[in-house]
Motif scaffolding. Structure first.
Motif, PDB file in Angstrom:
ATOM      1  N   ALA A 192       0.846  -1.202   0.000  1.00 49.29           N
ATOM      2  CA  ALA A 192       0.000   0.000   0.000  1.00 49.29           C
ATOM      3  C   ALA A 192       0.875   1.244   0.000  1.00 49.29           C
ATOM      4  N   GLY A 193       0.373   2.301  -0.541  1.00 46.15           N
ATOM      5  CA  GLY A 193       1.156   3.543  -0.572  1.00 46.15           C
ATOM      6  C   GLY A 193       0.329   4.707  -1.046  1.00 46.15           C
ATOM      7  N   GLN A 194       0.993   5.797  -1.134  1.00 46.78           N
ATOM      8  CA  GLN A 194       0.329   6.990  -1.660  1.00 46.78           C
ATOM      9  C   GLN A 194       1.379   7.876  -2.312  1.00 46.78           C
ATOM     10  N   GLY A 195       0.852   8.806  -3.117  1.00 45.19           N
ATOM     11  CA  GLY A 195       1.743   9.719  -3.827  1.00 45.19           C
ATOM     12  C   GLY A 195       2.466  10.636  -2.860  1.00 45.19           C
ATOM     13  N   PRO A 196       3.455  11.350  -3.333  1.00 45.15           N
ATOM     14  CA  PRO A 196       4.251  12.211  -2.436  1.00 45.15           C
ATOM     15  C   PRO A 196       3.441  13.385  -1.900  1.00 45.15           C
ATOM     16  N   ASP A 197       3.905  13.905  -0.745  1.00 44.37           N
ATOM     17  CA  ASP A 197       3.181  14.992  -0.070  1.00 44.37           C
ATOM     18  C   ASP A 197       3.142  16.272  -0.875  1.00 44.37           C
ATOM     19  N   TRP A 198       4.129  16.484  -1.733  1.00 46.87           N
ATOM     20  CA  TRP A 198       4.176  17.739  -2.450  1.00 46.87           C
ATOM     21  C   TRP A 198       3.115  17.805  -3.566  1.00 46.87           C
ATOM     22  N   LEU A 199       2.447  16.671  -3.833  1.00 44.30           N
ATOM     23  CA  LEU A 199       1.349  16.701  -4.805  1.00 44.30           C
ATOM     24  C   LEU A 199       0.080  17.185  -4.128  1.00 44.30           C
ATOM     25  N   PRO A 200      -0.755  17.909  -4.823  1.00 43.63           N
ATOM     26  CA  PRO A 200      -2.035  18.316  -4.202  1.00 43.63           C
ATOM     27  C   PRO A 200      -2.852  17.076  -3.853  1.00 43.63           C
ATOM     28  N   LYS A 201      -3.688  17.245  -2.855  1.00 43.59           N
ATOM     29  CA  LYS A 201      -4.421  16.078  -2.339  1.00 43.59           C
ATOM     30  C   LYS A 201      -5.254  15.385  -3.403  1.00 43.59           C
ATOM     31  N   ASP A 202      -5.902  16.208  -4.221  1.00 45.40           N
ATOM     32  CA  ASP A 202      -6.788  15.607  -5.218  1.00 45.40           C
ATOM     33  C   ASP A 202      -6.000  14.878  -6.320  1.00 45.40           C
ATOM     34  N   GLU A 203      -4.728  15.228  -6.446  1.00 50.14           N
ATOM     35  CA  GLU A 203      -3.901  14.546  -7.455  1.00 50.14           C
ATOM     36  C   GLU A 203      -3.094  13.403  -6.862  1.00 50.14           C
TER      37      GLU A 203
END
Lengths: 429, 467
Positions: A166-177
């Motif tokens: 499991a993971g998620q995109g980097p913090d510097w991306l906007p939440k919706d992206e």
């Protein structure tokens, strides 16, 4: 006085009558629809699934019920959602590709079966409470821990399967992206890849190569003896010597020709191409799901001999066969792994390049013979608590974890550990 | 030729065994102090021997019959009564100043009579059978009590023996061979209670086998009695024993009950938290190792070793098991600048190191003062560890295999096969062609078929370990 028909005719042509008629037909239609709907709700959803025939390597296609479905139109279940490629939508039952539907059904069926094993037999609370797992079929993209999918054109992958953490995109991306994903299982598409056949490796060539020297030496020696005999007797070269020479030359020619011909017969022993449609191999499905279930301690970061061996072990337990990943015509010609492989330990077995060998599987499987099947399954499962993917060597960490697990779980720890030491000693540790 | 060879081999075997049996046992003098540790009937309870070598089916039937004749309705009550009976016997024995086998049998018989358990010899035997059948006692105590009861019975019915005058020839022979009556029979002067111990001492003083023959001993006892070196009672007992025992029986040295009880109270289940139920998984302690005398491994242990020796031997395996079960173990190099270089052992290295350290410690114990005159084998260590509760019955089969690390064993089948192949291989050289070629091919075929195909892994082949 008006006739009866003249009295009722205006009624039939009145608006009220027409309304009644319309309402009647409407009611008829809805009741029929609702009956159909009820019938379809109760209808069992079945698809053709590829299975191993009971306790054998043969495969059969059998119509099997798809249990735990949420949707009645797609492979979207309570615990598994089967999707195609990078889509987030489950594969529809009406998909144009029948092969894909069969693949999805096969994967869905085996995953649910595996889940039942983990919950009922192994009492895994991690499996019980795990959120729905997305299972991707026909996905070629490499995994990227920042965005989940690498670019489409970047090194497409085939003939494989993997579990991703499991993971998620980097913090510097906007939440919706920012993309968020859970533990997933990916099945790569099948592709016929030409095999690089090493020269002189087929058994026929090897046998002829080993026979060549002694045969040639024998023939040559005979020729020399005949010539020397003639010279000793001060005779001219006799018919016998000429025959010996001809024998030598013809034998040489025969052997060389046979060797050349044998090299062309590689196809008899080695497949020209390699292919693996992982989603159709039941043991691979169990293997990948095992990675997910074991990931509470053995994180899904990379392949190591230990975590691959543990997943192989549970795949073999569920398949109930000696050899796992046995080839299936049309879907896989990959080599099987043998639970009773007799190869002893070599330090190269610790290398991640050899993570997919069957050595660790055989080490774990030996424990079944000495402690019993049920006890061994519990012991191996419990041993994961003493392991981490990053620091798991077979010689050290795995053996220590198994012994510690026996201390916790075995009925007679000291005796059972002594049995395990004996078993490890036989494996070359 | 072969018959002669077999005869020579058998003679050698017999000689070595008799020598071994003689040298195995050091005669333990009877203790006169009341130093016997507090021993209860619970310790006597047999939880080590899975089966009895001496209790026959007939004996069990007699025991059951006796139990039904005793007017005690329930089995539980009878078991409790047996416990109380044994407790009283032990208490009386413990309180007694002189602790010898005669005393023990005396208390045993008296207590049986007082409790109306047994009045006759047959009933006493049935009582002993019952005690063994119910595992209130083990084979060692059972055998000892049976033996003394039997001898006691013989003494009761010994006929009065006419005393013959010793011939001058016999007296001359004694003088010639320097056999001094006073020295041999002095033991009966100092203490005339512990008859059986004194009897064995007396026999020991007559070193040679020829002096233990019936005819010689008859004359010797007659002469001793005529010289008033022994009393009439002792004389009758000696003559009775001489009559009923053969030469082999005279040479056997029996475990003293007092010695046995003392050692038992000091070592049995010393390291075991609670008495385990008898485990049927192993017959190891009950294996007969000296076939002539039918002595089991367990009895051998109690005969040969003292309390301290058994404890030291069991500690060897206690330490080894602790090392095997250790969380981790490491090798530390300390350099001149006090820096440490640490190597952590893998589980298998830890296991092998523990066993190799066991071997080292065995050698150290062998060199110690305590074992200066007592030899021991690895099997004695295992017996001692089992007796003290360090290891359990189901662990014995695996602990025995530790020895294979320094004494690898081949199965008898493998040994015979190797011998056959070696002999055949040598013989093939002398065969004329083409029979030598056929023989060689046959040998190769035989090796392929019969020899194990499985490759034996050795730790030396593993580059990832140092031990």
């Amino acid at each position: 006085m008006k006739p009866f028909y003249k009295k009722i005719t205006p009624f039939f042509f009145s608006f009220n009558f027409i309304k009644i008629i319309i309402l009647f037909f409407f009611a008829l239609y809805f009741s029929a629809f609702s009956m159909n709907h009820k019938q379809s709700e109760n209808q069992v959803i079945e698809f053709d699934v590829l299975l191993r025939d009971k306790n054998s390597y043969k495969t059969i296609v059998k119509k099997t019920e798809m249990i735990n479905l949420i949707s009645r139109h797609s492979f979207h279940g309570k615990y598994f959602k089967i999707v195609e490629d990078k889509s987030d939508e489950a594969i529809s039952f009406q998909h144009k590709s029948k092969v894909l539907i069969q693949k999805a059904a096969t994967v869905y069926y085996h995953l649910n079966k595996s889940r039942e094993f983990w919950i009922n037999d192994m009492k895994s609370s991690f499996a019980l409470h795990h959120p729905t797992i997305t299972v991707r079929l026909e996905i070629k993209n490499k995994f990227n821990d920042l965005g989940q999918f690498s670019h489409d054109s970047l090194s497409p992958q085939y003939n494989n399967a993997l579990s991703i953490p499991a993971g998620q995109g980097p913090d510097w991306l906007p939440k919706d992206e920012r993309r968020v994903w859970g533990n997933e299982i990916w099945f790569r598409p099948k592709k016929m890849v030409p095999m690089i056949i090493p020269s002189e490796q087929n058994p026929l060539t090897q046998m002829l190569s080993s026979l060549k020297k002694p045969l040639m030496n024998f023939s040559l020696n005979k020729f020399i003896i005949d010539v020397m005999t003639n010279l000793k007797d001060k005779k001219n070269i006799s018919q016998m010597s000429r025959n010996s020479f001809l024998n030598f030359v013809s034998l040489y020619a025969l052997i060389e020709f046979s060797l050349l011909a044998s090299k062309k017969s590689d196809f008899l022993f080695i497949d020209k191409t390699f292919y693996l449609d992982a989603a159709f191999i039941p043991e691979i499905i169990y293997h990948e799901y095992a990675h997910i279930v074991l990931s509470d301690y053995l994180e899904l970061s990379h392949s190591t001999p230990v975590n691959e061996g543990m997943a192989d072990y549970f795949a073999a337990v569920q398949s109930k066969l000696r050899k796992v990943y046995q080839s299936i015509k049309g879907f896989s010609n990959a080599a099987a792994k043998d639970t009773q492989a007799s190869k002893p330990y070599h330090h190269w077995d610790e290398s991640n390049e050899n993570a997919t060998s069957d050595f660790t599987l055989s080490v774990l499987w030996n424990i079944r013979h000495i402690l019993g099947e049920r006890e061994s399954d519990i012991l191996v499962y419990h041993a994961r608590k003493y392991l981490r993917t990053k620091s798991a060597h077979i010689n050290d960490h795995l053996l220590r974890a198994l012994l510690q697990s026996c201390q916790d779980k075995c009925q007679n720890p000291f005796r059972d550990k002594l049995k395990m030491y004996e078993s490890f000693s036989e494996k070359g540790f | 030729m072969t018959k002669i060879l077999v005869l020579i081999l058998m003679t050698l075997l017999l000689l070595t065994e008799s020598q071994a049996s003689k040298s195995a046992f050091t005669y333990q003098p009877m203790t006169t102090s009341s130093q016997l540790m507090n021993i209860s009937a619970k310790i006597l309870f047999n939880n080590k021997e899975a089966s009895s070598h001496f209790l026959s089916k007939n004996d069990i039937q007699l025991a059951k019959k006796w139990a039904t004749n005793i007017s005690i309705p329930s089995e539980n009550e009878l078991d409790e009564l047996m416990n109380l009976f044994l407790e009283k016997v032990l208490e009386d024995f413990n309180d007694s100043f002189i602790k010898c086998d005669v005393k023990f049998i005396h208390f045993f018989i008296n207590e049986a009579k007082e409790r109306n358990l047994a009045h006759s010899y047959t009933e006493l035997r049935s009582l002993v059978h019952y005690l063994r059948f119910k595992n209130n006692i083990d084979d060692i105590l059972y055998r000892a009590i049976e033996r003394y009861l039997e001898m006691n019975e013989h003494f009761k019915y010994a006929q009065k023996i006419k005393v013959k005058k010793s011939s001058n020839q016999f007296i001359k022979r004694l003088k010639k061979q320097n056999i001094k009556i006073k020295d041999i029979f002095s033991i009966f002067q100092s203490n005339n209670i512990c008859f059986f111990e004194n009897y064995e001492t007396m026999l020991n003083r007559l070193h040679s086998k020829k002096y233990q023959k019936k005819s010689f001993l008859n004359k010797l006892f007659q002469y001793a009695f005529s010289q008033k070196e022994i009393s009439r009672d002792i004389f009758h007992k000696l003559m009775t024993l001489n009559k009923i025992q053969n030469l082999k029986q005279k040479q056997q040295r029996h475990i003293r009950i007092n010695q046995y009880l003392e050692t038992l109270s000091g070592v049995k289940d010393l390291y075991s938290k609670n008495n385990e139920d008898m485990n049927q998984e192993t017959t190891y302690p009950n294996e007969i190792i000296l076939s002539q005398e039918r002595i089991s491994r367990r009895e051998y242990l109690y005969r040969k070793f003292t309390i301290n020796q058994i404890i030291i031997l069991s500690h060897l395996l206690l330490d080894t098991s602790k090392r095997i079960n250790a969380k981790n173990s490491q090798l530390v190099w300390t350099y001149a600048n006090n820096e440490n270089d640490i190597y952590i052992f893998s589980p298998m290295e830890q296991y092998r190191a523990s066993i190799k350290l066991l071997r080292k410690e065995i050698a150290e114990v062998r060199r110690s003062q305590l074992f200066r005159y007592t030899s021991f084998q690895y099997e004695d260590i295992v017996s001692a560890a089992f007796e003290t509760g360090v290891i359990k019955a189901h662990e014995i089969d695996y602990i025995i295999k530790f020895k294979h690390y320094w004494q690898p064993q081949k199965s008898p089948g493998e040994a015979y096969l190797n011998l056959a192949l070696t002999l055949t291989g040598n013989a093939v050289f002398f065969l004329p062609p083409p029979w030598n070629t056929i023989g060689a091919l046959g040998l190769i075929w035989g090796e392929i078929i019969f020899k194990k195909k499985k490759k034996v892994s050795k730790p030396e082949d593993n580059e990832n370990v140092i031990i």
